[in-house]
Design a protein around this motif. Structure first.
Motif, mmCIF file in Angstrom:
data_model
loop_
_atom_site.group_PDB
_atom_site.id
_atom_site.type_symbol
_atom_site.label_atom_id
_atom_site.label_comp_id
_atom_site.label_asym_id
_atom_site.label_seq_id
_atom_site.Cartn_x
_atom_site.Cartn_y
_atom_site.Cartn_z
ATOM 1 N N ASP A 114 0.834 -1.192 0.000
ATOM 2 C CA ASP A 114 0.000 0.000 0.000
ATOM 3 C C ASP A 114 0.877 1.254 0.000
ATOM 4 O OD1 ASP A 114 0.902 0.335 2.591
ATOM 5 O OD2 ASP A 114 -1.027 -0.016 3.540
ATOM 6 N N ASP A 115 0.243 2.403 -0.071
ATOM 7 C CA ASP A 115 0.996 3.656 -0.188
ATOM 8 C C ASP A 115 1.752 4.037 1.089
ATOM 9 O OD1 ASP A 115 -1.327 4.209 1.209
ATOM 10 O OD2 ASP A 115 -1.732 6.083 0.166
ATOM 11 N N LYS A 116 1.525 3.311 2.169
ATOM 12 C CA LYS A 116 2.247 3.572 3.419
ATOM 13 C C LYS A 116 3.538 2.745 3.520
ATOM 14 C CE LYS A 116 -1.363 5.849 5.341
ATOM 15 N NZ LYS A 116 -2.046 6.186 4.117
ATOM 16 N N GLN A 118 7.016 3.770 -1.058
ATOM 17 C CA GLN A 118 7.340 5.195 -0.989
ATOM 18 C C GLN A 118 8.692 5.490 -1.630
ATOM 19 O OE1 GLN A 118 6.911 6.540 3.063
ATOM 20 N NE2 GLN A 118 4.731 6.056 3.112
ATOM 21 N N ALA A 128 8.278 5.283 -5.380
ATOM 22 C CA ALA A 128 7.522 6.464 -5.817
ATOM 23 C C ALA A 128 8.436 7.681 -5.910
ATOM 24 C CB ALA A 128 6.364 6.733 -4.853
ATOM 25 N N THR A 168 3.502 9.491 -7.073
ATOM 26 C CA THR A 168 2.976 9.441 -5.713
ATOM 27 C C THR A 168 2.993 7.990 -5.219
ATOM 28 O OG1 THR A 168 0.689 9.094 -6.391
ATOM 29 C CG2 THR A 168 1.442 11.402 -6.170
ATOM 30 N N PRO A 169 3.110 7.795 -3.908
ATOM 31 C CA PRO A 169 3.005 6.438 -3.373
ATOM 32 C C PRO A 169 1.675 5.766 -3.747
ATOM 33 C CG PRO A 169 3.942 7.880 -1.726
ATOM 34 C CD PRO A 169 3.487 8.754 -2.865
ATOM 35 N N SER A 170 0.612 6.542 -3.808
ATOM 36 C CA SER A 170 -0.696 5.978 -4.189
ATOM 37 C C SER A 170 -0.677 5.444 -5.614
ATOM 38 C CB SER A 170 -1.793 7.033 -4.064
ATOM 39 O OG SER A 170 -1.950 7.406 -2.725
ATOM 40 N N SER A 171 0.002 6.154 -6.521
ATOM 41 C CA SER A 171 0.037 5.683 -7.910
ATOM 42 C C SER A 171 0.865 4.411 -8.031
ATOM 43 C CB SER A 171 0.548 6.762 -8.862
ATOM 44 O OG SER A 171 1.919 7.032 -8.645
ATOM 45 N N ALA A 178 1.267 2.139 -5.575
ATOM 46 C CA ALA A 178 0.446 1.082 -4.968
ATOM 47 C C ALA A 178 -0.649 0.630 -5.936
ATOM 48 C CB ALA A 178 -0.166 1.568 -3.658
ATOM 49 N N LEU A 179 -1.294 1.564 -6.608
ATOM 50 C CA LEU A 179 -2.325 1.220 -7.578
ATOM 51 C C LEU A 179 -1.729 0.403 -8.725
ATOM 52 C CD1 LEU A 179 -5.249 1.449 -8.511
ATOM 53 C CD2 LEU A 179 -4.630 3.603 -9.625
ATOM 54 N N TRP A 214 -1.245 -3.167 -7.658
ATOM 55 C CA TRP A 214 -2.494 -3.937 -7.628
ATOM 56 C C TRP A 214 -3.051 -4.158 -9.023
ATOM 57 C CZ3 TRP A 214 -2.655 -7.032 -4.005
ATOM 58 C CH2 TRP A 214 -2.151 -6.694 -2.752
#
Length: 108
Positions: free
Chosen positions: A35-37, A42, A45, A51-54, A56-57, A60
């Motif tokens: 995950d982004d955490k 990180q 990223a 971004t960490p969210s991108s 993580a996405l 997945w």
């Protein structure tokens, strides 16, 4: 005259190299670390200027093509890219080649 006042940077497609880096993380990390955490997410990223969210996405999205996860009833995101599929295919071919040639290379 219209001026673009969007504060977010323009969308950037994932390159093959970036996708392969995310794939490598997917292979080595436990699912709970994807995950982004997660520290490795990180770090990647930051290295990729994403971004960490991108990241993580993307991981997945890559998981959507994992036959082992599917066999266990787990799924990733539903909309992985053609490139995600191609990276899985490259990986499967590389693993098959290694399994075929490694015993020959180890013979004394």
């Amino acid at each position: 005259m219209a001026i673009n006042v969007s504060s977010s940077p323009p969308r950037r497609n994932w390159s093959r190299e970036e996708t392969m880096m995310a794939f490598a993380l997917y292979i080595v990390l436990e699912p709970r670390e994807c995950d982004d955490k997660g520290l490795d997410v990180q770090r990647l990223a930051s290295f990729l200027h994403r971004t960490p969210s991108s990241v993580a996405l993307k991981i997945w999205n890559i998981a959507a093509y994992d036959a082992n996860r599917k066999a266990c009833g787990r799924v990733g995101m539903k909309h992985g890219s053609k490139l995600d599929s191609q990276v899985w295919q490259w990986y499967a071919e590389a693993v098959s080649y290694t399994h075929l040639t490694l015993p020959t290379k180890l013979e004394v």
